[in-house]
Design a protein around this motif. Structure first.
Motif, PDB file in Angstrom:
ATOM      1  N   ARG A   1       8.963   1.074   3.921  1.00  0.00           N
ATOM      2  CA  ARG A   1       8.560  -0.305   3.671  1.00  0.00           C
ATOM      3  C   ARG A   1       7.074  -0.493   3.968  1.00  0.00           C
ATOM      4  N   LEU A   2       6.373  -1.079   3.025  1.00  0.00           N
ATOM      5  CA  LEU A   2       4.937  -1.317   3.156  1.00  0.00           C
ATOM      6  C   LEU A   2       4.665  -2.437   4.155  1.00  0.00           C
ATOM      7  N   HIS A   3       3.722  -2.193   5.075  1.00  0.00           N
ATOM      8  CA  HIS A   3       3.286  -3.221   6.026  1.00  0.00           C
ATOM      9  C   HIS A   3       1.857  -3.672   5.770  1.00  0.00           C
ATOM     10  N   ASP A   4       0.998  -2.765   5.323  1.00  0.00           N
ATOM     11  CA  ASP A   4      -0.408  -3.126   5.093  1.00  0.00           C
ATOM     12  C   ASP A   4      -0.985  -2.200   4.034  1.00  0.00           C
ATOM     13  N   ASP A   5      -1.387  -2.796   2.917  1.00  0.00           N
ATOM     14  CA  ASP A   5      -2.041  -2.029   1.859  1.00  0.00           C
ATOM     15  C   ASP A   5      -3.516  -2.409   1.863  1.00  0.00           C
ATOM     16  N   GLY A   6      -4.301  -1.636   2.573  1.00  0.00           N
ATOM     17  CA  GLY A   6      -5.729  -1.884   2.669  1.00  0.00           C
ATOM     18  C   GLY A   6      -6.537  -0.827   1.946  1.00  0.00           C
ATOM     19  N   ARG A   7      -6.030  -0.348   0.824  1.00  0.00           N
ATOM     20  CA  ARG A   7      -6.738   0.704   0.086  1.00  0.00           C
ATOM     21  C   ARG A   7      -8.070   0.234  -0.469  1.00  0.00           C
ATOM     22  N   ASP A   8      -8.227  -1.065  -0.670  1.00  0.00           N
ATOM     23  CA  ASP A   8      -9.466  -1.570  -1.259  1.00  0.00           C
ATOM     24  C   ASP A   8     -10.516  -1.948  -0.217  1.00  0.00           C
ATOM     25  N   ARG A   9     -10.259  -1.722   1.043  1.00  0.00           N
ATOM     26  CA  ARG A   9     -11.216  -2.043   2.105  1.00  0.00           C
ATOM     27  C   ARG A   9     -12.281  -0.955   2.226  1.00  0.00           C
ATOM     28  N   ARG A  10     -13.398  -1.314   2.834  1.00  0.00           N
ATOM     29  CA  ARG A  10     -14.448  -0.314   3.094  1.00  0.00           C
ATOM     30  C   ARG A  10     -13.874   0.853   3.901  1.00  0.00           C
ATOM     31  N   ASP A  11     -13.092   0.538   4.919  1.00  0.00           N
ATOM     32  CA  ASP A  11     -12.385   1.542   5.707  1.00  0.00           C
ATOM     33  C   ASP A  11     -10.903   1.423   5.336  1.00  0.00           C
ATOM     34  N   PRO A  12     -10.460   2.204   4.339  1.00  0.00           N
ATOM     35  CA  PRO A  12      -9.104   2.034   3.815  1.00  0.00           C
ATOM     36  C   PRO A  12      -8.023   2.365   4.840  1.00  0.00           C
ATOM     37  N   LYS A  13      -6.887   1.694   4.656  1.00  0.00           N
ATOM     38  CA  LYS A  13      -5.765   1.861   5.578  1.00  0.00           C
ATOM     39  C   LYS A  13      -4.486   1.591   4.804  1.00  0.00           C
ATOM     40  N   TYR A  14      -3.438   2.342   5.118  1.00  0.00           N
ATOM     41  CA  TYR A  14      -2.134   2.130   4.489  1.00  0.00           C
ATOM     42  C   TYR A  14      -1.086   2.353   5.566  1.00  0.00           C
ATOM     43  N   VAL A  15      -0.221   1.346   5.780  1.00  0.00           N
ATOM     44  CA  VAL A  15       0.755   1.371   6.868  1.00  0.00           C
ATOM     45  C   VAL A  15       2.150   1.163   6.299  1.00  0.00           C
ATOM     46  N   VAL A  16       3.071   2.041   6.687  1.00  0.00           N
ATOM     47  CA  VAL A  16       4.461   1.919   6.253  1.00  0.00           C
ATOM     48  C   VAL A  16       5.398   1.995   7.455  1.00  0.00           C
ATOM     49  N   GLU A  17       6.618   1.511   7.237  1.00  0.00           N
ATOM     50  CA  GLU A  17       7.675   1.602   8.243  1.00  0.00           C
ATOM     51  C   GLU A  17       8.833   2.389   7.664  1.00  0.00           C
ATOM     52  N   THR A  18       9.336   3.328   8.428  1.00  0.00           N
ATOM     53  CA  THR A  18      10.479   4.128   8.005  1.00  0.00           C
ATOM     54  C   THR A  18      11.765   3.324   8.181  1.00  0.00           C
TER      55      THR A  18
ATOM     56  N   ASP B   1      14.171   3.887  10.011  1.00  0.00           N
ATOM     57  CA  ASP B   1      14.586   3.857  11.416  1.00  0.00           C
ATOM     58  C   ASP B   1      13.564   3.164  12.327  1.00  0.00           C
ATOM     59  N   GLY B   2      12.619   2.423  11.733  1.00  0.00           N
ATOM     60  CA  GLY B   2      11.728   1.575  12.516  1.00  0.00           C
ATOM     61  C   GLY B   2      10.440   2.199  13.012  1.00  0.00           C
ATOM     62  N   TYR B   3      10.129   3.404  12.594  1.00  0.00           N
ATOM     63  CA  TYR B   3       8.872   4.050  12.987  1.00  0.00           C
ATOM     64  C   TYR B   3       7.762   3.645  12.008  1.00  0.00           C
ATOM     65  N   MET B   4       6.557   3.578  12.513  1.00  0.00           N
ATOM     66  CA  MET B   4       5.395   3.249  11.678  1.00  0.00           C
ATOM     67  C   MET B   4       4.575   4.521  11.458  1.00  0.00           C
ATOM     68  N   VAL B   5       4.023   4.651  10.249  1.00  0.00           N
ATOM     69  CA  VAL B   5       3.126   5.750   9.920  1.00  0.00           C
ATOM     70  C   VAL B   5       1.905   5.142   9.240  1.00  0.00           C
ATOM     71  N   ILE B   6       0.729   5.586   9.675  1.00  0.00           N
ATOM     72  CA  ILE B   6      -0.526   4.985   9.216  1.00  0.00           C
ATOM     73  C   ILE B   6      -1.491   6.074   8.791  1.00  0.00           C
ATOM     74  N   VAL B   7      -2.117   5.895   7.646  1.00  0.00           N
ATOM     75  CA  VAL B   7      -3.267   6.705   7.264  1.00  0.00           C
ATOM     76  C   VAL B   7      -4.456   5.751   7.236  1.00  0.00           C
ATOM     77  N   LYS B   8      -5.531   6.153   7.878  1.00  0.00           N
ATOM     78  CA  LYS B   8      -6.726   5.294   7.951  1.00  0.00           C
ATOM     79  C   LYS B   8      -7.947   6.149   7.685  1.00  0.00           C
ATOM     80  N   GLY B   9      -8.859   5.580   6.892  1.00  0.00           N
ATOM     81  CA  GLY B   9     -10.121   6.257   6.596  1.00  0.00           C
ATOM     82  C   GLY B   9     -11.289   5.453   7.126  1.00  0.00           C
ATOM     83  N   TRP B  10     -12.320   6.157   7.512  1.00  0.00           N
ATOM     84  CA  TRP B  10     -13.566   5.521   7.946  1.00  0.00           C
ATOM     85  C   TRP B  10     -14.673   5.966   7.012  1.00  0.00           C
TER      86      TRP B  10
END
Length: 143
Positions: A89-106, A108-117
């Motif tokens: 499940r998507l929590h934050d789609d920040g692909r269009d930000r200067r520092d992109p970020k994408y956050v999902v929830e599994t 079973d309630g775990y969060m996984v985040i990829v973030k770029g600077w």
């Protein structure tokens, strides 16, 4: 109060999720532990559960090989596709930000985040996994 996973089980699951994500991004990089803890207080739980629980969070740097250019621009799209396929499940789609970020929830309630600077001439990326609120020993401490 329902039992939860233990700290050891949550650590293992967080590490599995980060490794799973890392395996889906383009080859040519390594994963290096950056920050995190096995006992972060869950004082403001979003699940409306009781206080006194903890959560596990681990952040890793994606370190490109010194031998060549790593296709950083492919990291987030590869994970977006993989996580969508898995039904996360998507929590934050920040692909269009200067520092992109994408956050999902599994499921079973775990969060996984990829973030770029954005460093101007390149991007630095991290992969982070975090658990839901858990009891350290799987059950509340006796009072």
């Amino acid at each position: 109060m329902q039992p939860t996973e233990t700290t050891a089980q949550a650590v293992q699951r967080v590490e599995e999720l980060v490794e799973e994500a890392f395996a889906r991004i383009p080859a040519g990089a390594t994963l290096q532990f950056n920050d995190g803890t096995d006992r972060m207080p869950c004082d403001d739980p979003t699940d409306n559960g009781p206080k006194g629980r903890i959560f596990v969070e681990k952040r890793y740097k994606v370190v490109p090989s010194a031998a060549g250019a790593w296709p950083a621009d492919q990291a987030i799209p590869a994970l977006v596709a993989f996580w969508a396929e898995r039904g996360y499940r998507l929590h934050d789609d920040g692909r269009d930000r200067r520092d992109p970020k994408y956050v999902v929830e599994t499921p079973d309630g775990y969060m996984v985040i990829v973030k770029g600077w954005n460093r101007g001439d390149h991007y630095d990326y991290t992969l982070t996994g975090s658990s839901p609120c858990i009891w350290a020993n799987g059950t509340p401490d006796p009072q």
